[in-house]
Design a protein around this motif. Sequence first.
Motif, PDB file in Angstrom:
ATOM      1  N   GLY A 247      -4.244  -8.198  -3.339  1.00 46.71           N
ATOM      2  CA  GLY A 247      -4.899  -7.197  -4.167  1.00 46.71           C
ATOM      3  C   GLY A 247      -4.566  -5.777  -3.737  1.00 46.71           C
ATOM      4  N   GLN A 248      -4.507  -5.554  -2.426  1.00 44.62           N
ATOM      5  CA  GLN A 248      -4.146  -4.235  -1.904  1.00 44.62           C
ATOM      6  C   GLN A 248      -2.709  -3.885  -2.279  1.00 44.62           C
ATOM      7  OE1 GLN A 248      -5.713  -1.801  -0.529  1.00 44.62           O
ATOM      8  NE2 GLN A 248      -3.967  -0.554   0.111  1.00 44.62           N
ATOM      9  N   MET A 249      -1.804  -4.843  -2.194  1.00 46.58           N
ATOM     10  CA  MET A 249      -0.414  -4.575  -2.529  1.00 46.58           C
ATOM     11  C   MET A 249      -0.260  -4.261  -4.011  1.00 46.58           C
ATOM     12  SD  MET A 249       2.499  -4.244  -1.056  1.00 46.58           S
ATOM     13  CE  MET A 249       2.265  -5.103   0.499  1.00 46.58           C
ATOM     14  N   ARG A 250      -1.029  -4.954  -4.849  1.00 45.53           N
ATOM     15  CA  ARG A 250      -0.898  -4.717  -6.290  1.00 45.53           C
ATOM     16  C   ARG A 250      -1.468  -3.373  -6.706  1.00 45.53           C
ATOM     17  NH1 ARG A 250      -1.665 -10.980  -8.136  1.00 45.53           N
ATOM     18  NH2 ARG A 250       0.589 -11.417  -8.152  1.00 45.53           N
ATOM     19  N   ARG A 251      -2.574  -2.979  -6.143  1.00 43.56           N
ATOM     20  CA  ARG A 251      -3.090  -1.678  -6.529  1.00 43.56           C
ATOM     21  C   ARG A 251      -2.302  -0.545  -5.882  1.00 43.56           C
ATOM     22  NH1 ARG A 251      -9.094  -0.943  -3.794  1.00 43.56           N
ATOM     23  NH2 ARG A 251      -8.488  -0.777  -1.604  1.00 43.56           N
ATOM     24  N   SER A 252      -1.425  -0.875  -4.920  1.00 44.31           N
ATOM     25  CA  SER A 252      -0.517   0.123  -4.369  1.00 44.31           C
ATOM     26  C   SER A 252       0.587   0.481  -5.352  1.00 44.31           C
ATOM     27  CB  SER A 252       0.114  -0.385  -3.069  1.00 44.31           C
ATOM     28  OG  SER A 252      -0.873  -0.707  -2.109  1.00 44.31           O
ATOM     29  N   PHE A 253       0.972  -0.476  -6.216  1.00 45.43           N
ATOM     30  CA  PHE A 253       2.028  -0.242  -7.206  1.00 45.43           C
ATOM     31  C   PHE A 253       1.469   0.086  -8.593  1.00 45.43           C
ATOM     32  CE2 PHE A 253       4.422  -2.366  -3.928  1.00 45.43           C
ATOM     33  CZ  PHE A 253       5.682  -1.829  -4.031  1.00 45.43           C
ATOM     34  N   TYR A 254       0.252  -0.369  -8.861  1.00 43.61           N
ATOM     35  CA  TYR A 254      -0.364  -0.128 -10.161  1.00 43.61           C
ATOM     36  C   TYR A 254      -1.613   0.732  -9.962  1.00 43.61           C
ATOM     37  CZ  TYR A 254       2.545  -4.162 -11.381  1.00 43.61           C
ATOM     38  OH  TYR A 254       3.601  -5.023 -11.567  1.00 43.61           O
ATOM     39  N   PRO A 255      -1.486   2.051 -10.044  1.00 45.62           N
ATOM     40  CA  PRO A 255      -2.648   2.924  -9.803  1.00 45.62           C
ATOM     41  C   PRO A 255      -3.793   2.683 -10.779  1.00 45.62           C
ATOM     42  CG  PRO A 255      -0.598   4.182  -9.759  1.00 45.62           C
ATOM     43  CD  PRO A 255      -0.251   2.817 -10.267  1.00 45.62           C
ATOM     44  N   GLN A 256      -3.479   2.160 -11.983  1.00 48.18           N
ATOM     45  CA  GLN A 256      -4.539   1.895 -12.950  1.00 48.18           C
ATOM     46  C   GLN A 256      -5.374   0.671 -12.592  1.00 48.18           C
ATOM     47  OE1 GLN A 256      -1.334   1.427 -13.381  1.00 48.18           O
ATOM     48  NE2 GLN A 256      -0.851  -0.345 -14.665  1.00 48.18           N
ATOM     49  N   TYR A 257      -4.899  -0.099 -11.608  1.00 48.71           N
ATOM     50  CA  TYR A 257      -5.631  -1.296 -11.185  1.00 48.71           C
ATOM     51  C   TYR A 257      -6.555  -0.910 -10.034  1.00 48.71           C
ATOM     52  CZ  TYR A 257      -6.554  -5.975  -9.397  1.00 48.71           C
ATOM     53  OH  TYR A 257      -7.169  -7.123  -8.961  1.00 48.71           O
TER      54      TYR A 257
END
Length: 292
Positions: A247-257
């Motif tokens: 989850g941390q890695m994904r919100r690192s690439f997707y700021p809207q997440y």
Amino acid sequence: MIRMSQSTTPRHGPPAAPLPQRKTAAQGPRVLKEVRKHRSFASLRAITALILREVQTSNGRASGGYFWAVAEPAGGIMLLTLIFSVTFALPPIGTSFAMFYATGMVPFLGYMDISNKVASSVRYSMALLSYPAVTFMDALLARIAFNAITQVMVATVIFTAIMMTSETRTDPQMDLIAIGLAMMILTGAAIGVMNCFLFEAVSWWQPLWAIFMKPFFLLSCIFFMFDDVPQPYQDWLWWNPLIHVIGQMRRSFYPQYAGEYVSYTYVFGLGLGLFALGLALLVRYHRDLQNS
């Protein structure tokens, strides 16, 4: 004639007094400091030598040597990403399934590699531990450092290649990515140190752990979003630390997440606690494990 009585005092005077206590006490910390400095330097040399040994033994016989230690996992993940990109057209978030899949697969496989390598570090260096200059702590730290650097390089190669070859419409935040990689490294190292003791102390734990880890490929939200998991399963999955790492890695690439479920306190607290517990058990029983 009267003879003068000879004095009972020795000719050369009283014996020399001992050195003042304050000088001896002042020398103590300096000696202790020198000993600690020598030990730290010796440990650093041992760790460096073990890391160089890891570099030489990682695909050392193949042409290219250490290059394949990075290229092999990076190539495997990129191949799987390409295959799943054809199967799944649209990801749950963003426009590139390759990037979505990589943000889940990279930290998962990075954790698996670090935890497995650290868990076997004492067994791998058992022959060297008979030398006084090498301790089990040196073997652990060398493997953690080597594999952590390797996995960071793998992640860099994969994410850079995907962003250069496709339109991902992502906005990588380097500070958040660094935190995600730190969470991955700590979780893998903590599980690895704990298993380093358990694999040697309990003969049946290693095959049981391998069975236990099989479903984690599906239970770590690599192909789907944690937010889409229904209750009560979402509450159960929350205790999986890899959920937070991915989850941390994904919100690192997707700021809207937003990824509001990601808990730094839980991941770092659990990681440090397991690392300390595994280290304490190894300190207490490592000689028994070496002699068994």
